[in-house]
Design a protein around this motif. Structure first.
Motif, PDB file in Angstrom:
ATOM      1  N   UNK A  72      -7.932  -5.380   1.960  1.00  0.00           N
ATOM      2  CA  UNK A  72      -9.228  -5.124   1.596  1.00  0.00           C
ATOM      3  C   UNK A  72      -9.567  -3.485   1.400  1.00  0.00           C
ATOM      4  N   UNK A  73      -9.179  -2.654   2.485  1.00  0.00           N
ATOM      5  CA  UNK A  73      -9.406  -1.253   2.601  1.00  0.00           C
ATOM      6  C   UNK A  73      -8.507  -0.621   1.557  1.00  0.00           C
ATOM      7  N   UNK A  74      -7.379  -0.806   1.435  1.00  0.00           N
ATOM      8  CA  UNK A  74      -6.596  -0.051   0.312  1.00  0.00           C
ATOM      9  C   UNK A  74      -7.085  -0.484  -1.324  1.00  0.00           C
ATOM     10  N   UNK A  75      -7.378  -1.896  -1.454  1.00  0.00           N
ATOM     11  CA  UNK A  75      -7.921  -2.235  -2.493  1.00  0.00           C
ATOM     12  C   UNK A  75      -9.108  -1.351  -2.938  1.00  0.00           C
ATOM     13  N   UNK A  76      -9.991  -1.322  -2.020  1.00  0.00           N
ATOM     14  CA  UNK A  76     -11.168  -0.421  -2.545  1.00  0.00           C
ATOM     15  C   UNK A  76     -10.855   1.164  -2.619  1.00  0.00           C
TER      16      UNK A  76
END
Length: 136
Positions: A72-76
């Motif tokens: 989630x965090x790297x995707x964003x």
């Protein structure tokens, strides 16, 4: 059911807290993207509740860590330059799809059914249970 109510009455419910039509439109968009991911996350939590009750607590932790910190965090972060704030909103369903997929796979194929709870330790002495009363 609450997500469905939110989806059906989105504008009316948001109107209780917001007055600007442009802000309400943005909030509707965010709710449409993000709220359904909480259904998936709820399924994940139920499956992990069953798994953790048998004593298998580490795999659910790793799966949730993976879906949040690795996905989630790297995707964003990676898509913010091109997608803007949309990357943040899309990271919720993406992370939830990853977590529910891994949860279902672990529930179905993982070794949690053979996990054992730690044996109870015999009580060597009474201790204060925090209420000023000695308990066995």
């Amino acid at each position: 059911p609450l997500v469905l109510v939110l989806w059906i009455f989105d504008r009316q419910l948001l109107g209780l807290f917001l007055t600007d039509p442009a802000t309400i439109a943005i909030a509707e968009h965010v709710n449409t993207l993000v709220s359904w991911s909480f259904v998936l996350f709820g399924i994940t939590i139920v499956l992990f509740g069953v798994v953790r009750a048998t004593g298998a607590v580490t795999p659910p932790l790793y799966i949730l860590f993976t879906s949040l910190v690795v996905v989630r965090i790297p995707f964003a972060e990676l898509l913010i330059p091109s997608w803007g704030v949309e990357a943040v909103w899309w990271s919720f369903p993406v992370g939830s799809v990853v977590s529910v997929t891994l949860a279902v796979l672990y529930y179905r194929y993982g070794g949690w059914r053979s996990a054992k709870m730690m044996p109870a330790r015999p009580h060597a002495e009474a201790h204060d249970g925090g209420m000023g009363v000695n308990t066995p």
